[in-house]
Design a protein around this motif. Structure first.
Motif, PDB file in Angstrom:
ATOM      1  N   HIS A 317       0.825  -1.208   0.000  1.00 55.26           N
ATOM      2  CA  HIS A 317       0.000   0.000   0.000  1.00 55.26           C
ATOM      3  C   HIS A 317       0.860   1.259   0.000  1.00 55.26           C
ATOM      4  CE1 HIS A 317      -4.139  -1.734   1.348  1.00 55.26           C
ATOM      5  NE2 HIS A 317      -3.485  -2.559   0.531  1.00 55.26           N
ATOM      6  N   SER A 318       1.932   1.242   0.766  1.00 54.77           N
ATOM      7  CA  SER A 318       2.806   2.419   0.820  1.00 54.77           C
ATOM      8  C   SER A 318       3.476   2.665  -0.528  1.00 54.77           C
ATOM      9  CB  SER A 318       3.872   2.235   1.902  1.00 54.77           C
ATOM     10  OG  SER A 318       3.288   2.177   3.183  1.00 54.77           O
ATOM     11  N   GLY A 350      -6.846   6.139   5.625  1.00 57.86           N
ATOM     12  CA  GLY A 350      -6.658   5.681   6.984  1.00 57.86           C
ATOM     13  C   GLY A 350      -6.628   4.168   7.112  1.00 57.86           C
ATOM     14  N   ASP A 351      -7.406   3.477   6.269  1.00 52.19           N
ATOM     15  CA  ASP A 351      -7.476   2.011   6.364  1.00 52.19           C
ATOM     16  C   ASP A 351      -6.724   1.315   5.241  1.00 52.19           C
ATOM     17  OD1 ASP A 351      -9.132   2.902   4.409  1.00 52.19           O
ATOM     18  OD2 ASP A 351     -10.801   1.541   4.857  1.00 52.19           O
ATOM     19  N   GLY A 352      -5.837   2.050   4.589  1.00 53.48           N
ATOM     20  CA  GLY A 352      -5.054   1.423   3.528  1.00 53.48           C
ATOM     21  C   GLY A 352      -5.153   2.179   2.220  1.00 53.48           C
ATOM     22  N   LEU A 353      -4.936   1.477   1.144  1.00 48.78           N
ATOM     23  CA  LEU A 353      -4.927   2.091  -0.184  1.00 48.78           C
ATOM     24  C   LEU A 353      -6.350   2.394  -0.651  1.00 48.78           C
ATOM     25  CD1 LEU A 353      -2.752   2.757  -2.337  1.00 48.78           C
ATOM     26  CD2 LEU A 353      -3.323   0.569  -3.406  1.00 48.78           C
ATOM     27  N   GLN A 354      -6.540   3.581  -1.207  1.00 52.62           N
ATOM     28  CA  GLN A 354      -7.842   3.980  -1.736  1.00 52.62           C
ATOM     29  C   GLN A 354      -7.726   4.280  -3.225  1.00 52.62           C
ATOM     30  OE1 GLN A 354      -8.877   7.386   0.709  1.00 52.62           O
ATOM     31  NE2 GLN A 354     -10.069   6.119   2.116  1.00 52.62           N
ATOM     32  N   VAL A 355      -8.691   3.769  -3.995  1.00 51.91           N
ATOM     33  CA  VAL A 355      -8.785   4.078  -5.418  1.00 51.91           C
ATOM     34  C   VAL A 355     -10.135   4.757  -5.614  1.00 51.91           C
ATOM     35  CG1 VAL A 355      -8.761   3.172  -7.767  1.00 51.91           C
ATOM     36  CG2 VAL A 355      -7.355   2.096  -6.000  1.00 51.91           C
ATOM     37  N   LEU A 356     -10.120   6.061  -5.846  1.00 52.13           N
ATOM     38  CA  LEU A 356     -11.334   6.877  -5.863  1.00 52.13           C
ATOM     39  C   LEU A 356     -11.672   7.291  -7.291  1.00 52.13           C
ATOM     40  CD1 LEU A 356     -10.405   9.157  -2.830  1.00 52.13           C
ATOM     41  CD2 LEU A 356     -11.733   7.025  -2.804  1.00 52.13           C
ATOM     42  N   THR A 357     -12.868   6.982  -7.725  1.00 52.07           N
ATOM     43  CA  THR A 357     -13.295   7.312  -9.084  1.00 52.07           C
ATOM     44  C   THR A 357     -13.496   8.811  -9.216  1.00 52.07           C
ATOM     45  OG1 THR A 357     -14.379   5.170  -9.365  1.00 52.07           O
ATOM     46  CG2 THR A 357     -15.070   6.947 -10.837  1.00 52.07           C
ATOM     47  N   ALA A 358     -12.718   9.423 -10.103  1.00 53.94           N
ATOM     48  CA  ALA A 358     -12.798  10.867 -10.335  1.00 53.94           C
ATOM     49  C   ALA A 358     -13.656  11.206 -11.546  1.00 53.94           C
ATOM     50  CB  ALA A 358     -11.394  11.450 -10.512  1.00 53.94           C
ATOM     51  N   TRP A 359     -13.791  10.240 -12.434  1.00 47.17           N
ATOM     52  CA  TRP A 359     -14.512  10.464 -13.702  1.00 47.17           C
ATOM     53  C   TRP A 359     -15.148   9.145 -14.090  1.00 47.17           C
ATOM     54  CZ3 TRP A 359     -13.855   8.107 -18.438  1.00 47.17           C
ATOM     55  CH2 TRP A 359     -14.338   8.749 -19.574  1.00 47.17           C
ATOM     56  N   GLN A 360     -16.428   9.170 -14.444  1.00 45.56           N
ATOM     57  CA  GLN A 360     -17.129   7.938 -14.801  1.00 45.56           C
ATOM     58  C   GLN A 360     -18.115   8.215 -15.919  1.00 45.56           C
ATOM     59  OE1 GLN A 360     -19.324   6.038 -11.610  1.00 45.56           O
ATOM     60  NE2 GLN A 360     -19.041   4.034 -12.546  1.00 45.56           N
ATOM     61  N   ASP A 361     -17.971   7.443 -17.005  1.00 41.63           N
ATOM     62  CA  ASP A 361     -18.875   7.559 -18.148  1.00 41.63           C
ATOM     63  C   ASP A 361     -19.034   9.003 -18.616  1.00 41.63           C
ATOM     64  OD1 ASP A 361     -19.355   4.796 -18.217  1.00 41.63           O
ATOM     65  OD2 ASP A 361     -20.915   4.952 -16.692  1.00 41.63           O
ATOM     66  N   GLY A 362     -17.923   9.730 -18.647  1.00 43.90           N
ATOM     67  CA  GLY A 362     -17.932  11.081 -19.192  1.00 43.90           C
ATOM     68  C   GLY A 362     -18.278  12.178 -18.219  1.00 43.90           C
ATOM     69  N   ILE A 363     -18.489  11.849 -16.942  1.00 44.98           N
ATOM     70  CA  ILE A 363     -18.905  12.862 -15.966  1.00 44.98           C
ATOM     71  C   ILE A 363     -17.924  12.877 -14.796  1.00 44.98           C
ATOM     72  CG2 ILE A 363     -20.743  13.603 -14.401  1.00 44.98           C
ATOM     73  CD1 ILE A 363     -22.725  12.193 -16.216  1.00 44.98           C
ATOM     74  N   TRP A 364     -17.501  14.081 -14.388  1.00 45.46           N
ATOM     75  CA  TRP A 364     -16.662  14.213 -13.208  1.00 45.46           C
ATOM     76  C   TRP A 364     -17.470  13.866 -11.964  1.00 45.46           C
ATOM     77  CZ3 TRP A 364     -11.633  14.616 -13.733  1.00 45.46           C
ATOM     78  CH2 TRP A 364     -11.105  15.237 -14.861  1.00 45.46           C
TER      79      TRP A 364
END
Length: 384
Positions: A317-318, A350-364
């Protein structure tokens, strides 16, 4: 008579060996009883299928729209292509013909395939691109020899062509170019056949020509239009089980070749440890592809692969949080179209690695600002 003639030609070649003219001479020697030219031509066709290339499957492999050729029985030959999975008119004479072809292709790939070793997996070079072979013999395949051929055609589309095909819109193309220009390390994710390698190749083509790209691959799929693209391809062990050169070893070699950008065509094993270490030591803008059904699965997939190399969960994760900035997720629709479905940012939570969706199907999304602050300028409005 033709099938019997082919058998006689095969036996003669087994006795006398092969050479530049051996095949033609064997056909002449065994064809004394042929009635006419038509039967001779049919015999030559069958002999060619028996000894050259992929036999009756060769025309299917030559079709640029075909990605997979699947044989489950002598009369059950299927292809996967632009129209999905469909049955073809191609057929083998019998089960023995399928088995002989599978064994010959396995030998070409440097693999053993017989009753003692009833399955084989390997790569076959060819004029249509590298072909991945997988074969299983009875009794493991009780209904007959199963043969699977996947054609890995060079990924040559650039971003403009993918935009024309509808993989993403105009603003989406601007975001992708901005990711490359900002030298953000990224992973392209998706399922099998989702277009990961195609998108990665197009993105590498957008790298400035003054930068040197060193790419490590298992199959040699990437062919970006770039003047300084250097490819290293892994080598499987030979039929004696020696001579293997792994992706992990090639990543180490690539680091000594002064790369401006390090690329791993497909992250699939413990080589992820070397890649993460490299991206954490000043090699910005690195990239690769990873099998994952969604961006949210990336942490678990990387944990599992890095565990093969001895890295703990916290260490993975680091390193990932420090090395990988963006995840580009491709999906394949029911109509076989490929599109860029999500762009996500990677960070340590806080609980580890995060993968956050910034853009989906053409929309922020609400996490869009986390990505846009990493990019030069402002590459888009609400829609991409």
């Amino acid at each position: 008579m033709t099938t019997d003639l082919v058998d006689r030609v095969r036996r003669r070649l087994a006795r006398e060996g092969t050479g530049a003219t051996a095949l033609a001479e064997a056909v002449r020697a065994e064809a004394n009883g042929i009635a006419g030219h038509q039967e001779l031509l049919e015999t030559l066709r069958m002999v060619r299928h028996e000894f050259v290339g992929a036999g009756p499957l060769e025309p299917l492999l030559a079709d640029p729209d075909v990605t997979d050729v699947l044989v489950t029985a002598p009369t059950e030959v299927w292809v996967e292509g632009a129209e999905g999975l469909r049955k073809t008119e191609v057929a083998f004479a019998d089960e023995d013909a399928v088995r002989r072809l599978a064994q010959r292709l396995a030998t070409t790939a440097g693999r053993r395939l017989d009753d003692a070793q009833p399955f084989a997996d390997g790569w076959i070079p060819g004029p249509h691109g590298r072909v991945r072979l997988h074969a299983v013999l009875p009794p493991l395949a009780p209904d007959g020899t199963c043969l699977s051929l996947r054609v890995l055609r060079p990924a040559k589309h650039d971003l403009a062509e993918l935009q024309r095909l509808g993989t993403f819109g105009a603003t989406g193309a601007s975001v992708l170019r901005a990711i490359v220009a900002a030298r953000l390390a990224f992973l392209v994710t998706g399922g099998t056949g989702a277009g990961k390698s195609t998108l990665l190749s197009a993105l590498l083509g957008a790298v400035p020509p003054t930068e040197r790209i060193v790419c490590v691959e298992d199959a040699g799929e990437l062919h970006p239009s770039h003047p300084q693209f250097v490819r290293l391809v892994a080598r499987p062990p030979n039929v004696e089980g020696v001579g293997e050169v792994t992706l992990r070893e090639l990543v180490r070699q690539a680091l000594r070749m002064r790369p401006d950008r390090l690329v791993v065509g497909e992250v699939r094993g413990r080589e992820v440890c070397e890649l993460l270490a490299a991206l954490n030591t000043g090699h910005e803008g690195g990239s690769g592809t990873l099998h994952a059904n969604s961006p949210n699965e990336v942490p678990a997939r990387l944990e599992a692969l890095a565990a093969l190399g001895g890295l703990s969960r916290d260490a993975v994760h680091s390193q990932v949080a420090a090395a990988i900035r963006v995840v580009l997720h491709m999906v394949r629709g029911p109509d076989n179209t490929r599109r860029l479905a999500e762009i996500a940012v990677v960070r340590r939570g806080g609980d580890g690695l995060q993968v956050l969706t910034a853009w989906q199907d053409g929309i922020w999304t609400e996490h869009g600002p986390a990505l846009r602050t990493l990019l030069p300028g402002d590459p888009g409005g609400k829609r991409c």
